[in-house]
Motif scaffolding. Sequence first.
Motif, short mmCIF file in Angstrom:
data_model
loop_
_atom_site.label_atom_id
_atom_site.label_comp_id
_atom_site.label_asym_id
_atom_site.label_seq_id
_atom_site.Cartn_x
_atom_site.Cartn_y
_atom_site.Cartn_z
N LYS A 1 0.75 5.12 0.95
CA LYS A 1 -0.05 6.04 1.74
C LYS A 1 0.44 7.48 1.56
CE LYS A 1 -0.97 2.51 5.28
NZ LYS A 1 -0.88 2.17 6.72
N VAL A 2 -0.44 8.43 1.90
CA VAL A 2 -0.10 9.84 1.80
C VAL A 2 0.87 10.19 2.93
CG1 VAL A 2 -0.97 12.20 1.87
CG2 VAL A 2 -2.32 10.41 0.76
N GLY B 1 -1.97 9.79 5.56
CA GLY B 1 -1.91 8.40 5.99
C GLY B 1 -2.87 7.49 5.26
N ALA B 2 -3.77 8.08 4.44
CA ALA B 2 -4.73 7.27 3.70
C ALA B 2 -4.04 6.56 2.54
CB ALA B 2 -5.87 8.13 3.18
N VAL B 3 -4.59 5.39 2.16
CA VAL B 3 -4.05 4.63 1.03
C VAL B 3 -4.58 5.22 -0.27
CG1 VAL B 3 -3.92 2.37 -0.08
CG2 VAL B 3 -3.88 2.53 2.41
N VAL B 4 -3.68 5.64 -1.16
CA VAL B 4 -4.10 6.23 -2.42
C VAL B 4 -3.90 5.28 -3.60
CG1 VAL B 4 -3.84 8.63 -1.72
CG2 VAL B 4 -1.84 7.38 -2.58
N THR C 1 -2.22 0.97 -4.64
CA THR C 1 -1.48 -0.25 -4.28
C THR C 1 -0.58 -0.64 -5.43
OG1 THR C 1 -3.25 -1.69 -5.11
CG2 THR C 1 -3.34 -1.06 -2.77
N LYS D 1 -6.42 4.25 -6.13
CA LYS D 1 -7.57 4.19 -5.23
C LYS D 1 -8.23 5.54 -5.01
CE LYS D 1 -6.93 -0.21 -4.08
NZ LYS D 1 -7.91 -1.27 -4.40
N GLU E 1 0.84 -1.20 0.00
CA GLU E 1 0.00 0.00 0.00
C GLU E 1 0.88 1.26 0.00
OE1 GLU E 1 -2.30 -0.51 3.53
OE2 GLU E 1 -3.89 -1.64 2.51
#
Length: 416
Positions: free
Chosen positions: A6-7, A69-72, A74, A59, A4
């Motif tokens: 993440k930001v 911290g969000a997944v943008v 994969t 995503k 993943e």
Amino acid sequence: MIIEIKVPSPGESITEVEIGSWLVEDGAVVAKDQEIAEVESDKATLTIVASEGGKIEIKAEEGEAVEVGAVVCTIDTSVEAPAAPAEPKEKEEAPEEEKEKPEAKAAEEKKSVPESSEHDKVKVTSVAKEMMKEHDLSLDDVINGLKRLGKKEVEAVVNAPQATAAAIPQKEATRDEERQRMSSLRRKLSARLISVKNETAMLTTFNEIDMSYVMDMRKKYQQKFVDIHGFKVGFMSFFTKAVATAMDFHPMVNAQIDGEEIVMPQFVDVGIAVSTPKGLMVPIVRNAESKSIPAIELEIKELAEKARNKKITVEELQGGTFTITNGGVFGSLLSTPILNPPQSGILGMHNIVERPVAVNGQVVIRPMMYVALSYDHRIIDGKDSVGFLVKLKELLENPERLFTGGKDAGELMLGI
């Protein structure tokens, strides 16, 4: 293996960013450390890189606000990136018998192309070309052989058909419009500019500086400076050092309002306005008062490159007690720069133009620059604003004073 992306956190005070643009398409195969996206905060534009190579699955859409911290996206690391194409082989040389001797080639070109670069707009008839080729003459030979121009030649030019306006290509008329979403940085900048006009008592005062002294110094020592430091010295480092020195005489220009208190920093952190494709950024040169001109020049160069390449960090943009903006690089002759709150002053540099000025009763031509100081009149009085620009003018027209604390060298020697 699926990993993943993440930001990352741009800074402590930032909890949300916006996906500015994806630099790769969904499903593309990326390499490790490749830049894959740009994210925008209200302070800077940063890039996200692939921690591993593989196939990417996006995503979050462009323009979407996402939390730090969000997944943008994969990355499927089981899909390998394609190998780089092999270097093309060098072109084989022509056989020896196909090579022409330079002298023979030049002679053939002279015969086959009688027109010369100097007179390439002269019209030559086909009959004339054949005669020139037969007698091994170039267009220069013929024109240089003319003794004089007569009435016949002049009339031929006067009566020749002239190009009409219709022959000039015209831009096709259109009524189309293009729209694009304002970046988070641009929206924040717009809000700050409005607040400056509404919440400060901003005024601007002007002066002009004879730049011949600094220009002569740069010209005299530029090559030696490059040999020692590896980069050129520009005007911005001189102005930054001069601003920091002038603050010793007019510290209120470096002060700020905090509620009902006046904060007077004992240091000078100078923000250098940098124009980037995403908008204006102001990286900070900290403690300019204690740095040499070479050190300031190198720091400005590195910060400007990082800002334009989206490598700047939020920490490098935060703070600052004073700002310098240089509209002269775009050709600006005069302007009124707008404050960068909570700072109380900003200096505007402009184009250097040769103008006639009076020096010791004589009119001479000098390279002159208009400078403008915009200031918050709530905290900076006219005496300090005008005095600051006068001191800046003194320092830059006598650059040696940058190394004597702004004082005259003769006074220092005499202890007065």
